[in-house]
Scaffold this active site. Structure first.
Site, PDB file in Angstrom:
ATOM      1  N   GLY A  86      45.189  45.755  37.091  1.00  0.00           N
ATOM      2  CA  GLY A  86      44.445  46.811  37.382  1.00  0.00           C
ATOM      3  C   GLY A  86      43.560  45.865  36.366  1.00  0.00           C
ATOM      4  O   GLY A  86      43.627  44.983  36.233  1.00  0.00           O
ATOM      5  N   LYS A 109      31.689  45.180  35.773  1.00  0.00           N
ATOM      6  CA  LYS A 109      32.398  44.194  34.913  1.00  0.00           C
ATOM      7  C   LYS A 109      32.030  43.934  33.467  1.00  0.00           C
ATOM      8  O   LYS A 109      31.010  43.745  33.208  1.00  0.00           O
ATOM      9  CB  LYS A 109      32.582  43.464  35.424  1.00  0.00           C
ATOM     10  CG  LYS A 109      33.135  43.004  37.163  1.00  0.00           C
ATOM     11  CD  LYS A 109      33.623  41.603  36.990  1.00  0.00           C
ATOM     12  CE  LYS A 109      34.322  40.720  36.764  1.00  0.00           C
ATOM     13  NZ  LYS A 109      34.257  39.238  36.679  1.00  0.00           N
ATOM     14  N   ASP A 121      39.646  44.238  25.321  1.00  0.00           N
ATOM     15  CA  ASP A 121      38.454  45.261  24.701  1.00  0.00           C
ATOM     16  C   ASP A 121      37.700  45.630  25.748  1.00  0.00           C
ATOM     17  O   ASP A 121      37.107  45.815  25.632  1.00  0.00           O
ATOM     18  CB  ASP A 121      37.784  43.817  23.859  1.00  0.00           C
ATOM     19  CG  ASP A 121      37.319  43.309  24.184  1.00  0.00           C
ATOM     20  OD1 ASP A 121      37.501  42.392  25.963  1.00  0.00           O
ATOM     21  OD2 ASP A 121      36.709  41.910  23.438  1.00  0.00           O
ATOM     22  N   ASP A 248      46.669  38.671  42.832  1.00  0.00           N
ATOM     23  CA  ASP A 248      45.183  39.077  42.122  1.00  0.00           C
ATOM     24  C   ASP A 248      43.853  38.989  42.526  1.00  0.00           C
ATOM     25  O   ASP A 248      42.750  39.781  42.207  1.00  0.00           O
ATOM     26  CB  ASP A 248      45.529  39.547  40.943  1.00  0.00           C
ATOM     27  CG  ASP A 248      45.581  38.588  39.887  1.00  0.00           C
ATOM     28  OD1 ASP A 248      46.267  37.511  39.991  1.00  0.00           O
ATOM     29  OD2 ASP A 248      45.218  38.717  38.791  1.00  0.00           O
ATOM     30  N   ASP A 258      36.453  37.221  41.525  1.00  0.00           N
ATOM     31  CA  ASP A 258      36.780  36.220  40.628  1.00  0.00           C
ATOM     32  C   ASP A 258      36.417  35.591  40.107  1.00  0.00           C
ATOM     33  O   ASP A 258      37.611  34.233  40.000  1.00  0.00           O
ATOM     34  CB  ASP A 258      37.534  36.550  40.232  1.00  0.00           C
ATOM     35  CG  ASP A 258      37.983  38.257  40.243  1.00  0.00           C
ATOM     36  OD1 ASP A 258      37.358  39.305  39.989  1.00  0.00           O
ATOM     37  OD2 ASP A 258      39.551  39.032  40.648  1.00  0.00           O
TER      38      ASP A 258
END
Length: 490
Positions: A86, A109, A121, A248, A258
């Protein structure tokens, strides 16, 4: 601030996402707003670049109409399945329909923790944000399907990795953030209803021409296989190494997504890898087609309950579609290579001619981008062969191959200058050189100097133009400038 959001994914059932607001940051400051992209999206670039815009782009304020969510997905990471991943540091603000009629996600992001952060974090450091901005925008200019960067902001707060680094947030734009891993998430839970909902949603959003076939899951699988085969062929055409092709990180839309430990080849080497965590070379440059097909097999597995009534028939249909990948990739890669070599029509021996060349490039340590750009001049004038041959440790290796190439060119009635012009449209003069990216990151992080970043973004926006005033940015690194490893930056 009001943005023209028209959200659809947020209206899917709650198990598809978690509702979460971005975390506030101390002192947001605009680094860059992508004005050209803002225009396409129908957004006001001046407003985004304002103090109010900085608050929204950093997550301190929500634009009117935003419905912030973190998406649920699973994934195979380096071959090992993780049933829940996720969005651990990304928050989808919503969707906008641009002036071109296309629907796109706006995502922050580095906007803080979500229920999927797994102890992280939820933040991003400045370096990875700048890397993704530069590389994703360069890929768009190169003509490779990709997510885009709308903005980068610094947060005025540190993030803690191996060292203390300045924090930042990237506003990413994507056709969607649906991944192979999104389907795996529901398949792992045996949630057939969610799988069917997701398949129909993804097909309607990304491949609307295929709606109405009577089998949304099969139609989706076919089109994603095709899109991924074409995408990876384009990666190889520009020397791109994704670095972490986990499921993913594989988009259903066929976009590159990504940009973690990504990099571009300097010298051509199919075994080249840059990622510091890819110790076995799973995601090496030349291995990317095989891994993409492997990822498509994982998508097919997730969709099995929807493909047919019986398991045997579902497996047959899935296998048939996944096995098509190889032929689709080879055909797409041949088209890429043929264009790079200046071949206007298809002949049976073209792939062998290209394969012979690539072997010679590898054995001679020739820079991939420089070679093909200089080859454009050779297409117009054989006298340029001397400069091209000089790139090889053994110049005769090029001259021997060039004889075969010229015989092949002679079978086409194409003017040399016209051929060279066409080749310059597919063989870039500029790519995001790894050492240049590292240098701009160091300038920004250590000296708060964003001029190298601005310069590279500007030059890479026209990768197929010569730009003689910036020619040094297209040069390969010196030995002491070579980047051996890149890092994910999470």
């Amino acid at each position: 601030m009001k943005l023209p959001f028209d959200n659809t994914y947020a209206r899917l059932p709650d198990r598809f996402h978690a509702r979460v607001s971005p975390a506030r940051v101390r002192a947001p400051r605009i680094v860059k707003v992508n004005r050209a992209l803002a225009e396409v999206l129908g957004l006001d670039a001046e407003q985004l670049a304002s103090a109010e815009g900085a608050e929204v782009l950093a997550g301190n304020a929500l634009a009117e109409g935003a419905e912030p969510i973190a998406l649920a997905y699973a994934g195979h990471q380096f071959g090992s399945f993780v049933s829940q991943l996720g969005d651990g540091r990304a928050i989808l603000l919503g969707e906008v329909v641009g002036r071109d009629g296309k629907r796109r996600d706006l995502q922050l992001k580095g906007a803080g923790r979500t229920p999927f952060s797994r102890g992280g974090d939820g933040r991003a450091a400045l370096g990875p944000v700048l890397r993704e901005y530069v590389v994703s925008e360069a890929m768009a200019a190169l003509g490779v399907p990709t997510t885009r960067a709308l903005a980068a902001v610094t947060t005025g707060e540190p993030v803690y990795r191996e060292e203390v680094l300045p924090g930042a947030v990237l506003t990413r734009v994507a056709a969607s953030h649906i991944r192979v891993g999104t389907f795996q998430f529901f398949a792992a839970r045996g949630d057939r209803e969610a799988l069917a909902t997701l398949a129909s949603y993804a097909l309607s959003r990304h491949y609307p021409e295929a709606v109405g076939s009577g089998n949304d899951a099969l139609a989706l699988l076919e089109r994603v296989v095709d899109a991924q085969a074409t995408l990876v062929a384009r990666w190889l055409g520009v020397g791109f190494v994704h670095g972490v092709m986990n499921t993913d990180n594989t988009s259903i839309s066929g976009e590159t997504i990504d940009y973690g430990p990504c990099a571009f080849l300097d010298e051509y080497d199919p075994a080249k890898k840059f990622s510091s965590i890819d110790r076995g070379g799973r995601y090496a440059f030349g291995n990317q087609p095989r891994i993409a097909q492997w990822n498509m097999a994982r998508l097919a597995e997730a969709l099995l309950p929807l493909l047919a009534e019986g398991e045997e028939e579902s497996i047959r249909l899935a296998t048939e579609r996944v096995e098509r990948f190889s032929a689709l990739f080879v055909a797409a890669h041949e088209r890429v290579l043929r264009a790079k070599l200046g071949l206007a029509r298809e002949e049976e021996g073209d792939l062998a001619l290209a394969a012979d060349l690539l072997e010679r490039l590898a054995s001679n340590g020739v820079d991939y981008t420089v070679f093909f750009r200089r080859l454009c001049a050779s297409a117009a004038d054989p006298a340029a062969d001397t400069q091209v041959a000089a790139l090889f440790a053994e110049p005769g290796a090029f001259r021997d191959w060039a004889e075969s190439w010229r015989r092949r060119l002679a079978r086409e009635d194409v003017d040399g200058e016209a051929r060279a012009s066409a080749m310059r449209l597919v063989n870039p003069a500029f790519i995001p050189r790894n050492h240049r990216i590292e240098a701009l990151i160091q300038a920004a992080v250590l000296r708060d100097d964003f001029e190298p970043f601005e310069t590279l973004v500007r030059v890479l926006g026209r990768p197929y133009d010569d730009q003689p005033e910036s020619a040094h940015l297209g040069e390969p690194p010196q030995l002491d400038e070579r980047v051996q490893y890149t890092f994910c930056g999470t």
